[in-house]
Structure formats: C-alpha cells, structure tokens
Design a protein around this motif. Structure first.
Motif, PDB file in Angstrom:
ATOM      1  N   TYR A 231      -2.888  32.392  42.815  1.00  0.00           N
ATOM      2  CA  TYR A 231      -4.340  32.484  41.946  1.00  0.00           C
ATOM      3  C   TYR A 231      -3.693  34.164  41.577  1.00  0.00           C
ATOM      4  CZ  TYR A 231      -5.385  28.631  44.645  1.00  0.00           C
ATOM      5  OH  TYR A 231      -6.206  27.593  45.260  1.00  0.00           O
ATOM      6  N   ALA A 232      -3.113  34.759  41.311  1.00  0.00           N
ATOM      7  CA  ALA A 232      -3.140  36.373  40.584  1.00  0.00           C
ATOM      8  C   ALA A 232      -2.619  35.571  39.163  1.00  0.00           C
ATOM      9  CB  ALA A 232      -3.195  37.579  41.446  1.00  0.00           C
ATOM     10  N   GLN A 233      -1.472  35.167  39.140  1.00  0.00           N
ATOM     11  CA  GLN A 233      -1.053  34.584  38.121  1.00  0.00           C
ATOM     12  C   GLN A 233      -1.736  34.114  36.962  1.00  0.00           C
ATOM     13  OE1 GLN A 233       2.594  32.826  38.538  1.00  0.00           O
ATOM     14  NE2 GLN A 233       4.020  33.699  36.386  1.00  0.00           N
ATOM     15  N   TYR A 234      -2.347  33.177  37.448  1.00  0.00           N
ATOM     16  CA  TYR A 234      -3.548  31.995  36.568  1.00  0.00           C
ATOM     17  C   TYR A 234      -4.585  32.960  35.598  1.00  0.00           C
ATOM     18  CZ  TYR A 234      -0.717  27.999  38.166  1.00  0.00           C
ATOM     19  OH  TYR A 234      -0.292  26.556  38.294  1.00  0.00           O
ATOM     20  N   ARG A 235      -4.615  33.920  37.509  1.00  0.00           N
ATOM     21  CA  ARG A 235      -6.074  34.475  36.410  1.00  0.00           C
ATOM     22  C   ARG A 235      -5.129  35.125  35.795  1.00  0.00           C
ATOM     23  NH1 ARG A 235     -10.650  34.227  39.380  1.00  0.00           N
ATOM     24  NH2 ARG A 235     -11.113  32.428  39.695  1.00  0.00           N
ATOM     25  N   LEU A 236      -4.067  35.861  35.689  1.00  0.00           N
ATOM     26  CA  LEU A 236      -3.558  36.966  34.619  1.00  0.00           C
ATOM     27  C   LEU A 236      -3.733  36.060  32.757  1.00  0.00           C
ATOM     28  CD1 LEU A 236      -1.357  38.780  36.660  1.00  0.00           C
ATOM     29  CD2 LEU A 236      -3.501  39.802  35.352  1.00  0.00           C
ATOM     30  N   ASP A 237      -3.977  34.691  32.990  1.00  0.00           N
ATOM     31  CA  ASP A 237      -4.214  34.057  31.543  1.00  0.00           C
ATOM     32  C   ASP A 237      -5.324  34.526  30.567  1.00  0.00           C
ATOM     33  OD1 ASP A 237      -2.282  31.574  29.860  1.00  0.00           O
ATOM     34  OD2 ASP A 237      -4.524  31.451  30.105  1.00  0.00           O
ATOM     35  N   PRO A 238      -5.114  35.175  29.863  1.00  0.00           N
ATOM     36  CA  PRO A 238      -6.034  35.193  28.698  1.00  0.00           C
ATOM     37  C   PRO A 238      -7.134  34.189  28.566  1.00  0.00           C
ATOM     38  CG  PRO A 238      -3.819  35.098  27.514  1.00  0.00           C
ATOM     39  CD  PRO A 238      -3.420  34.643  28.985  1.00  0.00           C
ATOM     40  N   ASP A 239      -6.986  32.886  28.168  1.00  0.00           N
ATOM     41  CA  ASP A 239      -8.383  31.406  27.803  1.00  0.00           C
ATOM     42  C   ASP A 239      -8.034  31.493  29.603  1.00  0.00           C
ATOM     43  OD1 ASP A 239      -6.653  31.665  25.334  1.00  0.00           O
ATOM     44  OD2 ASP A 239      -5.022  30.287  26.153  1.00  0.00           O
ATOM     45  N   LEU A 240      -7.578  31.636  30.386  1.00  0.00           N
ATOM     46  CA  LEU A 240      -8.078  31.168  31.794  1.00  0.00           C
ATOM     47  C   LEU A 240      -9.218  32.108  32.008  1.00  0.00           C
ATOM     48  CD1 LEU A 240      -8.864  29.473  33.916  1.00  0.00           C
ATOM     49  CD2 LEU A 240      -7.106  30.378  35.360  1.00  0.00           C
ATOM     50  N   GLN A 241      -8.827  33.246  31.881  1.00  0.00           N
ATOM     51  CA  GLN A 241      -9.354  34.275  32.151  1.00  0.00           C
ATOM     52  C   GLN A 241     -11.318  34.930  31.343  1.00  0.00           C
ATOM     53  OE1 GLN A 241      -9.109  39.428  31.741  1.00  0.00           O
ATOM     54  NE2 GLN A 241      -7.915  38.226  32.873  1.00  0.00           N
ATOM     55  N   LEU A 242     -10.913  33.797  29.795  1.00  0.00           N
ATOM     56  CA  LEU A 242     -11.875  33.783  29.197  1.00  0.00           C
ATOM     57  C   LEU A 242     -12.749  33.008  29.476  1.00  0.00           C
ATOM     58  CD1 LEU A 242     -12.853  34.861  25.965  1.00  0.00           C
ATOM     59  CD2 LEU A 242     -11.962  32.741  25.354  1.00  0.00           C
ATOM     60  N   LEU A 243     -11.926  31.540  29.585  1.00  0.00           N
ATOM     61  CA  LEU A 243     -13.273  30.683  30.453  1.00  0.00           C
ATOM     62  C   LEU A 243     -14.352  31.064  31.219  1.00  0.00           C
ATOM     63  CD1 LEU A 243     -13.864  27.517  29.952  1.00  0.00           C
ATOM     64  CD2 LEU A 243     -12.180  27.260  31.439  1.00  0.00           C
ATOM     65  N   HIS A 244     -13.671  31.652  32.567  1.00  0.00           N
ATOM     66  CA  HIS A 244     -14.575  32.727  33.340  1.00  0.00           C
ATOM     67  C   HIS A 244     -15.267  33.318  32.995  1.00  0.00           C
ATOM     68  CE1 HIS A 244     -13.213  30.110  37.651  1.00  0.00           C
ATOM     69  NE2 HIS A 244     -11.567  30.450  36.416  1.00  0.00           N
ATOM     70  N   ALA A 245     -14.891  34.116  32.381  1.00  0.00           N
ATOM     71  CA  ALA A 245     -15.960  35.740  31.459  1.00  0.00           C
ATOM     72  C   ALA A 245     -17.400  34.669  30.819  1.00  0.00           C
ATOM     73  CB  ALA A 245     -14.674  36.614  31.405  1.00  0.00           C
ATOM     74  N   GLN A 246     -16.675  33.283  30.360  1.00  0.00           N
ATOM     75  CA  GLN A 246     -17.527  33.838  29.925  1.00  0.00           C
ATOM     76  C   GLN A 246     -18.676  31.861  30.150  1.00  0.00           C
ATOM     77  OE1 GLN A 246     -18.644  34.085  26.146  1.00  0.00           O
ATOM     78  NE2 GLN A 246     -17.546  35.731  26.798  1.00  0.00           N
ATOM     79  N   VAL A 247     -18.124  31.457  30.746  1.00  0.00           N
ATOM     80  CA  VAL A 247     -18.507  30.164  32.076  1.00  0.00           C
ATOM     81  C   VAL A 247     -19.143  29.683  33.367  1.00  0.00           C
ATOM     82  CG1 VAL A 247     -18.944  27.499  31.292  1.00  0.00           C
ATOM     83  CG2 VAL A 247     -17.508  28.553  29.405  1.00  0.00           C
TER      84      VAL A 247
END
Ligand code: FE
Ligand code: CA
Length: 541
Positions: A231-247
């Motif tokens: 999970y941590a590796q996926y959450r280091l992905d900038p696009d997934l991290q952006l989506l979670h921060a925005q939505v």
C-alpha cells in the motif's frame, strides 16, 4: 521505477514523539515522484524527515462530516517489520486543521488525532458537526512537518436538495503494469467522490508479462509488513496521491487486496482455511490502515472487517458500497484438481452453481442491503461492488456452455435474488457499477436473463482497469453475441468511469487514457451513455 536512495534511515524513537508535537528525530522521505510524472501533478517536493510521505486522504462522508486519513511513514518502505514505515514506540499525537479555504486561512476546526502503532501509525479521524454538503480543506502537522493540503466534501444532510453529484469510478490499478495517468485525469475532473471498486493493489508480482515498474521486494505479499509496504508503494505514486488529496473516497475491495480469486475463507490454491484466514487478517488490516474508513464501523477484528455501508447524498442519490469477497460461498465445484486452475465451470458439469444456498454477500449483508434498498427514498440508487453482475454465457470448445465462476455468474441465484428485490421494492433508478475484468461492459440487468423480453431492472457499467492489462478482445467479443443484454464491450483501453447524476438523468462517460504505460498519457472519452430517470436502460448519447 521507484526512487530509493538509501535504506540507512534512522527510526523514529518513541521518546522523541510520544505525547508531543515536537519534530521527531528522523531522516525520511527520500522518495520522489517517478521519472516523468512530477509535472503538473501538484505533488509537493518531498523533504527530508517527512513523516507525511504517503500523503493524505478523506472519505466516508456523513452529514456534516467525514474521515480524515494519513499515516506517519518517514521510511515508507521500511523492511523492518517491527518499525512499520520507519516508526517505533507508542501512539503519536498529530495535529490537524480544517479550513474553509484552500490556503488554510480561515480555520474552522483544530484538533489532535492519534497515530496508532497497532495500525502502522495510521490516523483515522472522524470529524462531524461541520456544514453539510460544503467543501473543506485540511492538513496534518507533526512538529515542524506539515502534510500536503487535502480537499474534502462534508456529507450533505438527508433533506438537502443536491442538483448534481459527480462520481469517478476506479478499479484494477496494477502498479507493475502501468502508470496512474488515469488517476491524475480523474482528479482533474474534480468529481465529488471517487469509488474504488477493488484491485486497488495487487498482492502478486508479474512473471508473465513485461512490466513498467516493479513491486517492492519483487515478492508476493503475504505478511502484514508486506501488505503494508505494498500500500505504501502505491501511495508514493504521485497521481494516486493527488487523487486522494483532491477527492473524497469510498472504497470496497476485490480479490487482489488479499489473494487472486479467493472467496470468503477459501483460497484458490486450496490452502487450509485457518492458515488462509491469517493471511486475510493481515491483508484486511493493511487495507484498513490505508483507507479513510470509519474506525467505528471498520476497525478490523482478526480476519473480519466490515466495509459495506450506504452513503446518503441528500434526496438525489444513495450509494451502497458492497463487499463481494468476505462473505461469499466458495466458488462452485470448488476443490482440486480443476478449481485451482480454471475458473470457468461448465453448465453440464456443475449443477451446484445454480444452488440457491450459494451466497455472494453472506446472509447478514444481504439482509442489510435488501432492507436498506427497500428503505431508500433517494432519486438514484448506486451500487458500488467488485465484479461483473450480468449473465455471461460463454460458448466454449466442443459446444459446451461455460460461466466464469469468480463473478456473479458463479452465484446466479444470489444475483437473481438481488435483481428481483430491486424490482419488487420498486427501487428508484438503480445503477450498478463494477470492476475486476479490465474491460468496459455496459449491460442491462434483467429480471430473467433467460428471457430477453423480461424487464430490465437496472443498468450495469463495468469499468475498465486503471492500468492492469486487458483480457483478449476477440475472445470476449464472441461471448457478447450469446448475451443480448450486453450492449457494449471494449477491453483495449485503460481508464475510468465518470458519472454525473442529476435529478432527471445520469450521464456516464467511459474515459480512456492514450496508453496505460505512459505516465503522461492523454485523456479521451470513448463513449457517453445517458440514463433518463425512470428508465432502466442507458442509451448511447
Ligand atoms: Fe484486476
Ligand atoms: Ca479482481
């Protein structure tokens, strides 16, 4: 490829952090965006000693409230199981702020949340008492470190008269098989909600196909530490991290959050269920630790964890998030030797498939769902669940009829019960969304699939994968002819669904990216479907 400079991180000591908001002595986030993915993604520059490498998330909206999430992980891929994310010691107090503006000038709430060592120093802060239906911004602080700023919608009140709800729907984001451009484009379309419908992570490593980047350690996740790092590796992905921060997010799971094609306590490899449940417990726990779930509902208890729930969006829509894995019966005709290899079962060889005793949702969830559907007064009723629901009759070699048994086709009696219930309780404007198959499918859910003239009860939209490779197009197109309730099939594109729900119609776009393996892929719309209120079938616009 993930940037990883050194593994010689210091571990955060308990004495440095316990009970205090002082800056812990740690050396941290030496992780950055993958090459070529940083521009325009809004990811702030990673700093040393950053406990907020994994970003922030919000979800599970309630009237006037939501859950805020983060996880302290200054060394996010720590390979020391006793120091998840590079953290050690007791609970850590993390400050949070909620503001009415994106620059955090007009603070409406401040508080202190606990990062729980039992749950990998994740924070699940339930917030209530805010203005229903309003957008807020938030951040976490620990000593001198501050997280990125996230955006969240407080759930509307039950009587609120929403004009529109925009939802993004995602499934199947295999990190090894692609970049997450689709997640970035979804964030840029500013949906009110994102529904994750499963295969958010993949537990395995790909040995069959060339991949664009590798899962950390090159291993299949089986232990708690391994699932956490996945999970941590996926959450280091900038696009997934952006989506979670925005939505604001709602999430259910499918199989790959645990193990390919498992059902309930039964693994595809016929493991002893007691051993398999230990693995499931680790996987479910890691899911909880990384999703903005309500602790009061979802805090795991061993191998058990409730994630099914319904969410109200005023009088406009109700969204039911369904768990199609935890409580299901084993796949039909489960057992060695065939069940472990192939999941197609033949009509003439497995009458057990049709048994009404077989359950997809489990008795308790089914009862809850049927009761909640009967009670719904919403104009639109959305079911977010993990797998294909429509009948998928497949002409196989030798003239035999087969069914893929890992989706609702392995549980047809349970599927028909659900569709019949939606019909009999006169559920207003049902729409079913699913994932799992890495292909777009637009179907009509029939009261009786054997009779094409029988009523269509709901539209089904199955979303293609964010990045996971597709099934063979020609092979599956052949089956569409056997199934007249299937209106559209397309497996050759990666992407997501974007659906605008308004009082008199639901407009559903099948969005695609130019190349799932390109971190800078462009966005296009493949098809647009309009469902008029009062009609159970979606028409291509
Ligand atoms: Fe998948
Ligand atoms: Ca799946």
């Amino acid at each position: 490829m993930i940037l990883r400079s050194r593994r010689s991180f210091l571990k955060l000591s308990a004495s440095a952090a316990a009970g205090l908001l002082s800056a812990p002595a740690l050396v941290g986030c030496a992780y950055g965006p993958a090459p070529g993915t940083s521009s325009g993604t809004g990811l702030r520059t990673p700093v040393k000693n950053d406990p907020f490498c994994l970003g922030v998330a919000a979800g599970s909206p309630r009237p006037g409230g939501f859950v805020l999430w983060t996880r302290l992980a200054p060394d996010p891929l720590s390979d020391d199981p006793s120091a998840p994310g590079g953290m050690r010691g007791g609970p850590v107090r993390v400050a949070y702020e909620i503001a009415a503006d994106p620059r955090m000038r007009s603070i409406v709430r401040k508080g202190v949340a606990m990062a729980d060592p039992d749950f990998a120093y994740s924070v699940h802060q339930e917030v209530g008492g805010l203005v229903p239906g309003v957008t807020y911004w938030y951040r976490f602080m620990l000593g001198a470190a501050s997280s990125r700023i996230g955006r969240v919608m407080a759930g509307p009140a039950a009587h609120d008269d929403l004009a529109r709800l925009r939802i993004g729907i995602a499934s199947c984001s295999n990190y090894e098989q692609g970049y997450f451009s689709a997640y970035r484009h979804m964030a840029e379309e500013k949906p009110d909600l994102v529904l994750f419908l499963g295969d958010y992570i993949y537990e395995g490593v790909d040995t069959r196909f060339p991949v664009v980047r590798r899962h950390d350690g090159g291993i299949e996740a089986r232990t708690l530490a391994q699932y956490r790092n996945r999970y941590a590796q996926y959450r280091l992905d900038p696009d997934l991290q952006l989506l979670h921060a925005q939505v604001t997010a709602l999430a259910t799971w499918d199989d790959h959050e645990v193990d390919n094609d498992y059902g309930g306590e039964f693994s595809r490899s016929f493991e002893d269920p007691r051993l398999f449940l230990q693995r499931r417990a680790a996987a479910y726990r890691a899911f909880y630790e990384h999703m903005p779930l309500r602790p009061s509902l979802s805090r795991p208890n061993g191998a058990h964890m409730r994630i099914h729930d319904s969410y109200n969006f005023g009088s406009l829509a109700q969204i039911f998030m369904i768990d199609g894995r935890q409580y299901r019966s084993p796949s039909p005709c489960y057992g060695p030797p065939d069940g472990g290899r192939s999941r197609v079962v033949y009509e003439d060889a497995c009458p057990e498939r049709l048994s009404s005793a077989r359950s997809m949702l489990g008795a308790a969830q089914e009862k809850w769902l049927f009761g909640s559907l009967s009670a719904s007064r919403a104009k639109w009723n959305v079911l977010g669940q993990n797998v294909l629901m429509a009948e998928n009759r497949q002409h196989m070699e030798g003239g035999r009829i087969g069914y893929w048994s890992d989706d609702w086709n392995g549980y047809p009696a349970a599927r028909d019960r659900l569709i019949r219930h939606m019909h009999e309780c006169k559920l207003a404007n049902p729409a079913v969304f699913g994932g799992d198959v890495h292909a777009y499918w637009v179907n009509e859910l029939k009261l009786d699939f054997a009779d094409h003239k029988s009523p269509s009860v709901a539209s089904e939209f199955v979303g293609t994968s964010i990045s996971s490779y597709s099934p063979p197009y020609e092979k599956f197109m052949k089956f569409v002819a056997d199934n007249p309730h299937m209106k559209y099939f397309e497996s050759r594109h990666r992407g997501y669904i974007l659906s605008d729900i308004e009082k008199d119609r639901m407009t559903t776009k099948l969005q695609i990216v130019s190349d799932g393996r390109d971190p800078q892929a462009r966005l296009a719309t493949l098809k647009t479907y309009v469902t008029e209120a009062g009609r159970a079938n979606a028409m291509e616009a």
